[in-house]
Write a protein that holds these residues in place. Sequence first.
Motif, PDB file in Angstrom:
ATOM      1  N   LEU A   1       0.851  -1.187   0.000  1.00 47.37           N
ATOM      2  CA  LEU A   1       0.000   0.000   0.000  1.00 47.37           C
ATOM      3  C   LEU A   1       0.887   1.236   0.000  1.00 47.37           C
ATOM      4  O   LEU A   1       1.716   1.410   0.889  1.00 47.37           O
ATOM      5  N   SER A   2       0.721   2.089  -0.998  1.00 44.78           N
ATOM      6  CA  SER A   2       1.579   3.272  -1.094  1.00 44.78           C
ATOM      7  C   SER A   2       1.048   4.445  -0.290  1.00 44.78           C
ATOM      8  O   SER A   2       1.742   5.435  -0.110  1.00 44.78           O
ATOM      9  N   GLY A   3      -0.185   4.355   0.164  1.00 47.25           N
ATOM     10  CA  GLY A   3      -0.759   5.451   0.950  1.00 47.25           C
ATOM     11  C   GLY A   3      -1.124   6.622   0.061  1.00 47.25           C
ATOM     12  O   GLY A   3      -1.096   6.544  -1.153  1.00 47.25           O
TER      13      GLY A   3
ATOM     14  N   GLY B   1      -2.939   4.249  -4.102  1.00 38.70           N
ATOM     15  CA  GLY B   1      -2.265   3.328  -4.995  1.00 38.70           C
ATOM     16  C   GLY B   1      -1.726   2.124  -4.253  1.00 38.70           C
ATOM     17  O   GLY B   1      -1.465   2.165  -3.058  1.00 38.70           O
ATOM     18  N   ALA B   2      -1.569   1.028  -4.975  1.00 38.53           N
ATOM     19  CA  ALA B   2      -1.027  -0.190  -4.391  1.00 38.53           C
ATOM     20  C   ALA B   2      -0.455  -1.042  -5.510  1.00 38.53           C
ATOM     21  O   ALA B   2      -0.804  -0.869  -6.682  1.00 38.53           O
ATOM     22  N   SER B   3       0.439  -1.966  -5.166  1.00 36.69           N
ATOM     23  CA  SER B   3       0.972  -2.886  -6.159  1.00 36.69           C
ATOM     24  C   SER B   3       1.333  -4.200  -5.503  1.00 36.69           C
ATOM     25  O   SER B   3       1.641  -4.257  -4.308  1.00 36.69           O
TER      26      SER B   3
ATOM     27  N   LYS C   1       6.896  -3.906   4.381  1.00 38.81           N
ATOM     28  CA  LYS C   1       6.348  -2.877   5.259  1.00 38.81           C
ATOM     29  C   LYS C   1       5.129  -2.252   4.584  1.00 38.81           C
ATOM     30  O   LYS C   1       5.137  -2.000   3.377  1.00 38.81           O
ATOM     31  N   ASN C   2       4.093  -2.023   5.366  1.00 42.38           N
ATOM     32  CA  ASN C   2       2.857  -1.418   4.887  1.00 42.38           C
ATOM     33  C   ASN C   2       2.226  -2.232   3.749  1.00 42.38           C
ATOM     34  O   ASN C   2       1.894  -1.706   2.694  1.00 42.38           O
ATOM     35  N   SER C   3       2.091  -3.546   3.961  1.00 41.01           N
ATOM     36  CA  SER C   3       1.445  -4.396   2.968  1.00 41.01           C
ATOM     37  C   SER C   3       0.303  -5.173   3.609  1.00 41.01           C
ATOM     38  O   SER C   3       0.197  -5.272   4.825  1.00 41.01           O
ATOM     39  N   GLU C   4      -0.549  -5.713   2.750  1.00 38.75           N
ATOM     40  CA  GLU C   4      -1.720  -6.461   3.195  1.00 38.75           C
ATOM     41  C   GLU C   4      -1.824  -7.724   2.356  1.00 38.75           C
ATOM     42  O   GLU C   4      -1.646  -7.675   1.129  1.00 38.75           O
ATOM     43  N   GLN C   5      -2.113  -8.853   2.992  1.00 36.65           N
ATOM     44  CA  GLN C   5      -2.277 -10.086   2.233  1.00 36.65           C
ATOM     45  C   GLN C   5      -3.674 -10.112   1.612  1.00 36.65           C
ATOM     46  O   GLN C   5      -4.664  -9.801   2.271  1.00 36.65           O
ATOM     47  N   VAL C   6      -3.726 -10.467   0.320  1.00 38.12           N
ATOM     48  CA  VAL C   6      -4.997 -10.494  -0.407  1.00 38.12           C
ATOM     49  C   VAL C   6      -5.083 -11.777  -1.230  1.00 38.12           C
ATOM     50  O   VAL C   6      -4.079 -12.411  -1.520  1.00 38.12           O
ATOM     51  N   ASP C   7      -6.301 -12.133  -1.593  1.00 33.88           N
ATOM     52  CA  ASP C   7      -6.501 -13.229  -2.536  1.00 33.88           C
ATOM     53  C   ASP C   7      -6.139 -12.714  -3.922  1.00 33.88           C
ATOM     54  O   ASP C   7      -6.435 -11.568  -4.275  1.00 33.88           O
TER      55      ASP C   7
ATOM     56  N   GLU D   1       0.387  -1.620 -12.394  1.00 33.54           N
ATOM     57  CA  GLU D   1       1.711  -1.206 -11.926  1.00 33.54           C
ATOM     58  C   GLU D   1       2.839  -2.145 -12.357  1.00 33.54           C
ATOM     59  O   GLU D   1       3.527  -2.740 -11.558  1.00 33.54           O
ATOM     60  N   SER D   2       2.975  -2.293 -13.663  1.00 32.95           N
ATOM     61  CA  SER D   2       4.063  -3.054 -14.288  1.00 32.95           C
ATOM     62  C   SER D   2       3.994  -4.563 -14.039  1.00 32.95           C
ATOM     63  O   SER D   2       4.987  -5.257 -14.203  1.00 32.95           O
ATOM     64  N   ARG D   3       2.850  -5.084 -13.677  1.00 30.75           N
ATOM     65  CA  ARG D   3       2.673  -6.536 -13.511  1.00 30.75           C
ATOM     66  C   ARG D   3       1.957  -7.158 -14.715  1.00 30.75           C
ATOM     67  O   ARG D   3       1.525  -8.302 -14.669  1.00 30.75           O
ATOM     68  N   GLU D   4       1.849  -6.397 -15.808  1.00 32.44           N
ATOM     69  CA  GLU D   4       1.130  -6.880 -16.978  1.00 32.44           C
ATOM     70  C   GLU D   4       1.738  -8.161 -17.540  1.00 32.44           C
ATOM     71  O   GLU D   4       1.010  -9.091 -17.901  1.00 32.44           O
ATOM     72  N   ASP D   5       3.072  -8.213 -17.626  1.00 29.45           N
ATOM     73  CA  ASP D   5       3.704  -9.425 -18.164  1.00 29.45           C
ATOM     74  C   ASP D   5       3.299 -10.655 -17.356  1.00 29.45           C
ATOM     75  O   ASP D   5       2.984 -11.699 -17.909  1.00 29.45           O
ATOM     76  N   GLU D   6       3.331 -10.535 -16.041  1.00 34.40           N
ATOM     77  CA  GLU D   6       2.951 -11.645 -15.168  1.00 34.40           C
ATOM     78  C   GLU D   6       1.528 -12.110 -15.470  1.00 34.40           C
ATOM     79  O   GLU D   6       1.261 -13.304 -15.578  1.00 34.40           O
ATOM     80  N   VAL D   7       0.609 -11.165 -15.628  1.00 33.68           N
ATOM     81  CA  VAL D   7      -0.804 -11.492 -15.842  1.00 33.68           C
ATOM     82  C   VAL D   7      -1.027 -12.125 -17.212  1.00 33.68           C
ATOM     83  O   VAL D   7      -1.698 -13.149 -17.323  1.00 33.68           O
TER      84      VAL D   7
END
Length: 131
Positions: free
Chosen positions: A30-32, A36-38, A46-52, A76-82
Motif C-alpha cells: 500500500l503506497s498510501g 495506490g497499491a501494487s 512494510k505497509n502491505s496487506e495479504q490479499v486473494d 503497476e508493471s505486472r502486466e507481463d505476469e498477468v
Amino acid sequence: VSNIKEFKMDKVKPYKLAIAGKNGKRFLALSGGRGGASLTNEVEEKNSEQVDAKTIAQFMKDEKIEHVDILKIDIESREDEVFQAKDFKEVADKIDVIVGEHLGGSQPTLEKLGFISEKYLNNQIFRRVNG
C-alpha cells in the motif's frame, strides 16, 4: 468503494482481490496517499496487506464472464505476469480489446494470442485480429 457510491456507478461491482499471474495469496504493498497499491514479489513488505489473487481466466470463470469488450488494466508493471499466466490463453479469444499503460513488454505474448498493437496517447491498445 466511496467513489462508486458518490458517482452512482450502479453497474460497478468492487472486489477485494488482486489480478495476478497465478491463483493464491499475495501481498499488496500500500503506497498510501492517493490509494495506490501494487503486488509485491510474494513476500510481506512494510505497509502491505495479504490479499486473494486470481488470474484473469480464473476470475472470468468464477464470475461466469463469457465475453469482454474492453479490458482496461493498470496493474503497476505486472502486466507481463498477468498475460503470461498459464491459463490466460484459455480466455484471450474472449477479449476484444486490451488497454493499458505499460503493455510493451507483453507485446510478443499478446501478438501470439492474436492481438495487434497500437499506441494511443499514453496507452497501448491491443485489438483482437478477426481471423
